[in-house]
Design a protein around this motif. Structure first.
Motif, PDB file in Angstrom:
ATOM      1  N   ARG A  57       1.069  -1.220  -0.125  1.00 51.54           N
ATOM      2  CA  ARG A  57       0.171   0.003  -0.216  1.00 51.54           C
ATOM      3  C   ARG A  57       0.798   1.344  -0.080  1.00 51.54           C
ATOM      4  O   ARG A  57       1.972   1.212   0.616  1.00 51.54           O
ATOM      5  CB  ARG A  57      -0.794  -0.015   1.377  1.00 51.54           C
ATOM      6  CG  ARG A  57      -1.943   1.086   1.085  1.00 51.54           C
ATOM      7  CD  ARG A  57      -2.723   1.199   2.455  1.00 51.54           C
ATOM      8  NE  ARG A  57      -3.629  -0.058   2.177  1.00 51.54           N
ATOM      9  CZ  ARG A  57      -5.190  -0.246   2.469  1.00 51.54           C
ATOM     10  NH1 ARG A  57      -5.489   0.707   2.851  1.00 51.54           N
ATOM     11  NH2 ARG A  57      -5.502  -1.376   2.260  1.00 51.54           N
ATOM     12  N   VAL A  58       0.604   2.217  -0.756  1.00 53.39           N
ATOM     13  CA  VAL A  58       1.252   3.252  -0.814  1.00 53.39           C
ATOM     14  C   VAL A  58       0.882   4.575  -0.252  1.00 53.39           C
ATOM     15  O   VAL A  58      -0.584   4.605  -0.625  1.00 53.39           O
ATOM     16  CB  VAL A  58       2.073   3.764  -2.373  1.00 53.39           C
ATOM     17  CG1 VAL A  58       2.913   2.614  -2.774  1.00 53.39           C
ATOM     18  CG2 VAL A  58       0.832   4.034  -3.574  1.00 53.39           C
ATOM     19  N   TYR A  59       1.201   5.507   0.253  1.00 52.96           N
ATOM     20  CA  TYR A  59       0.374   6.967   0.543  1.00 52.96           C
ATOM     21  C   TYR A  59       1.120   8.000  -0.208  1.00 52.96           C
ATOM     22  O   TYR A  59       2.338   8.134  -0.470  1.00 52.96           O
ATOM     23  CB  TYR A  59       0.652   6.907   1.889  1.00 52.96           C
ATOM     24  CG  TYR A  59      -0.072   5.924   2.811  1.00 52.96           C
ATOM     25  CD1 TYR A  59      -1.148   6.038   3.141  1.00 52.96           C
ATOM     26  CD2 TYR A  59       0.800   4.781   3.154  1.00 52.96           C
ATOM     27  CE1 TYR A  59      -2.102   4.834   3.904  1.00 52.96           C
ATOM     28  CE2 TYR A  59       0.153   3.737   3.892  1.00 52.96           C
ATOM     29  CZ  TYR A  59      -0.986   3.878   4.089  1.00 52.96           C
ATOM     30  OH  TYR A  59      -1.908   2.876   4.806  1.00 52.96           O
ATOM     31  N   LEU A  60       0.514   8.954  -0.662  1.00 53.60           N
ATOM     32  CA  LEU A  60       0.879  10.092  -1.210  1.00 53.60           C
ATOM     33  C   LEU A  60       0.684  11.324  -0.304  1.00 53.60           C
ATOM     34  O   LEU A  60      -0.410  11.667   0.326  1.00 53.60           O
ATOM     35  CB  LEU A  60       0.087  10.500  -2.497  1.00 53.60           C
ATOM     36  CG  LEU A  60      -0.026   9.476  -3.798  1.00 53.60           C
ATOM     37  CD1 LEU A  60      -0.712   9.834  -4.743  1.00 53.60           C
ATOM     38  CD2 LEU A  60       1.165   8.941  -4.144  1.00 53.60           C
ATOM     39  N   ARG A  61       1.694  12.021   0.032  1.00 49.67           N
ATOM     40  CA  ARG A  61       1.806  13.268   0.679  1.00 49.67           C
ATOM     41  C   ARG A  61       1.881  14.590  -0.154  1.00 49.67           C
ATOM     42  O   ARG A  61       2.869  14.346  -1.011  1.00 49.67           O
ATOM     43  CB  ARG A  61       2.562  13.304   1.595  1.00 49.67           C
ATOM     44  CG  ARG A  61       2.137  12.180   2.792  1.00 49.67           C
ATOM     45  CD  ARG A  61       2.741  12.637   4.383  1.00 49.67           C
ATOM     46  NE  ARG A  61       1.755  11.354   5.193  1.00 49.67           N
ATOM     47  CZ  ARG A  61       2.513  11.043   6.046  1.00 49.67           C
ATOM     48  NH1 ARG A  61       3.937  11.294   6.325  1.00 49.67           N
ATOM     49  NH2 ARG A  61       2.159  10.008   6.844  1.00 49.67           N
ATOM     50  N   PHE A  62       1.477  15.746   0.054  1.00 49.74           N
ATOM     51  CA  PHE A  62       1.533  16.882  -0.987  1.00 49.74           C
ATOM     52  C   PHE A  62       2.300  17.762  -0.061  1.00 49.74           C
ATOM     53  O   PHE A  62       2.425  18.051   0.996  1.00 49.74           O
ATOM     54  CB  PHE A  62      -0.051  17.024  -1.583  1.00 49.74           C
ATOM     55  CG  PHE A  62      -0.557  16.179  -2.169  1.00 49.74           C
ATOM     56  CD1 PHE A  62      -0.213  15.626  -3.320  1.00 49.74           C
ATOM     57  CD2 PHE A  62      -1.681  15.380  -1.378  1.00 49.74           C
ATOM     58  CE1 PHE A  62      -0.753  14.660  -3.948  1.00 49.74           C
ATOM     59  CE2 PHE A  62      -2.277  14.170  -1.733  1.00 49.74           C
ATOM     60  CZ  PHE A  62      -1.783  13.938  -3.147  1.00 49.74           C
ATOM     61  N   ASP A  63       2.818  18.751  -1.013  1.00 48.28           N
ATOM     62  CA  ASP A  63       3.464  20.138  -0.563  1.00 48.28           C
ATOM     63  C   ASP A  63       2.493  21.111  -0.850  1.00 48.28           C
ATOM     64  O   ASP A  63       1.383  20.845  -1.307  1.00 48.28           O
ATOM     65  CB  ASP A  63       4.825  20.259  -1.251  1.00 48.28           C
ATOM     66  CG  ASP A  63       5.855  20.862  -0.404  1.00 48.28           C
ATOM     67  OD1 ASP A  63       5.492  21.884   0.325  1.00 48.28           O
ATOM     68  OD2 ASP A  63       7.227  20.433  -0.484  1.00 48.28           O
TER      69      ASP A  63
END
Length: 83
Positions: A28-34
């Motif tokens: 499972r992957v997670y995306l985080r944003f700037d």
């Protein structure tokens, strides 16, 4: 999707893609944003993490498969440059 802070040159592009595929397949992957969510080409900009908290953007740089983007501003710029 484009990984924030990561630049890949032609010589290591295939190795970098293989590395990402190896690391993320089956996880499972997670995306985080700037602060900036999209670039001028409308690519979604993100930091990519695995479910075990492995920071893929940073690992690409530490493994010498990519180098730190010095042309834009982002949260982990100084950290990526130090790698």
């Amino acid at each position: 999707i484009k990984l924030i802070g990561v630049m890949v040159d032609y010589a290591t592009e295939k190795q970098a893609i293989a590395y990402i595929n190896e690391k993320v397949t089956g996880h499972r992957v997670y995306l985080r944003f700037d602060d900036t969510k999209y670039d001028d080409a409308n690519n979604l900009l993100c930091y990519l993490y695995l479910d075990n908290r492995t920071f893929i953007n940073a690992h690409l740089i530490m493994e010498k498969l990519a180098y730190a983007d010095t042309t834009t501003e982002y949260k982990y710029k100084s950290k990526f440059i130090s790698y």
